[in-house]
Scaffold this motif. Sequence first.
Motif, PDB file in Angstrom:
ATOM      1  N   GLY A   1       1.882   2.427   3.027  1.00 49.52           N
ATOM      2  CA  GLY A   1       2.992   3.067   3.714  1.00 49.52           C
ATOM      3  C   GLY A   1       3.483   4.346   3.082  1.00 49.52           C
TER       4      GLY A   1
ATOM      5  N   ARG B   1      -5.975   0.459   8.242  1.00 46.50           N
ATOM      6  CA  ARG B   1      -4.950   1.081   9.097  1.00 46.50           C
ATOM      7  C   ARG B   1      -4.350   2.348   8.490  1.00 46.50           C
ATOM      8  NH1 ARG B   1      -2.888  -4.197   9.174  1.00 46.50           N
ATOM      9  NH2 ARG B   1      -1.062  -3.386   8.060  1.00 46.50           N
TER      10      ARG B   1
ATOM     11  N   SER C   1      -2.919   0.080   2.720  1.00 44.59           N
ATOM     12  CA  SER C   1      -2.826   0.098   4.181  1.00 44.59           C
ATOM     13  C   SER C   1      -1.656   0.965   4.649  1.00 44.59           C
ATOM     14  CB  SER C   1      -2.661  -1.328   4.716  1.00 44.59           C
ATOM     15  OG  SER C   1      -1.521  -1.942   4.146  1.00 44.59           O
ATOM     16  N   ASP C   2      -1.829   1.503   5.860  1.00 42.82           N
ATOM     17  CA  ASP C   2      -0.768   2.245   6.559  1.00 42.82           C
ATOM     18  C   ASP C   2      -0.286   3.482   5.808  1.00 42.82           C
ATOM     19  OD1 ASP C   2      -0.571   0.347   8.767  1.00 42.82           O
ATOM     20  OD2 ASP C   2       0.265  -1.018   7.282  1.00 42.82           O
TER      21      ASP C   2
END
Length: 339
Positions: free
Chosen positions: A255, A307, A278-279
């Motif tokens: 994130g 992702r 991820s992200d």
Amino acid sequence: MNRRSLIISFSAILSLAGFLFLYNNGVDNKLEKEDKAVVKAVNVVYEYVNVDEFGANGDDSKDDSGSIQEAIDHSHNSKIGKVKLLGNKTYIVKQGLVIKKGVELEFGQNTRLRIVGNFRAIDVKKNASISNGIIEIVDDSFNSDVIYLDGNQKFWSWDRTQIRNVTIINLTDSHMGTGLHLYARESGHFISFVNFTDLRIAGFQTGVKLEADKPKEKDKYSFVNGNRFINLTLDDCVRCIDINSSVSIPNESSGNEFSGLQIQISENTKQAIRITGSDNKFEGIIWDFHILKKNKSIVEFTNDSMRNRLDSNLGSDYIKDKGKNNYYTSPEEDSKNKK
């Protein structure tokens, strides 16, 4: 005494009383203004700590480390909260500095901190900040971190830690060391929601490194999540951005957002971005990637990635994706897809 004399005497007394009242009131007002001026002057003096007052020079080749650290310690202990290095000066640092909790280290726009030796240059604690100035490496032996944040401080959303408008440059040809390092080493360590704005980093082995180690204890976590890197420029680094973690818990770097990203590739560059976690999101431009035309992994999504998103000018020929559900696009890719 007749009535007229009484009236004149009474008028004289009233006039004298009025004069004394106005005089005393004027004196009181003057004293009050002077008191306020004194208080204001005191406030101006103690708005910040000047490192020069603790023996730092900035105009010679002497080590200023001790004086700068003493100024930081005094600012922390007295709760003044700000330390300034002013003017177009160059301060010499031969041992690491610790910016303590609640202290902002503020440089002039062209003030330089020259790092001489091999050591971690600046350790930033919780609620501490750095703004402006230039931090330069001039020693070939340097192979450490310039600015370091340790997850044992447990940086979180309500904290005031920030790094802004700082240039970090390795002036040697060694291409060693790390410009900015965020590291969660053990269980319970984390760095989240810190803002890094308008940074320029050049000439290092690694420009920016985000790292989270797997905790030894079961059901414990370490993470470097949700940090923002706004208007980040990376130039002539061997690896410009390196994210090193698992795809998710127990140790993750997820994130994190990189917006307004500018990466200048050089002949020394091996990889622009290596991504785990991820992200994470990356938006920006990668310049002169043709220099690495034989390298088909200028950007790498590792096995431990999921992702993540990259919006850049880089075509898919230069991207290696080993992860799951990662997304990358460019004007060239969009054009191909439309056809």
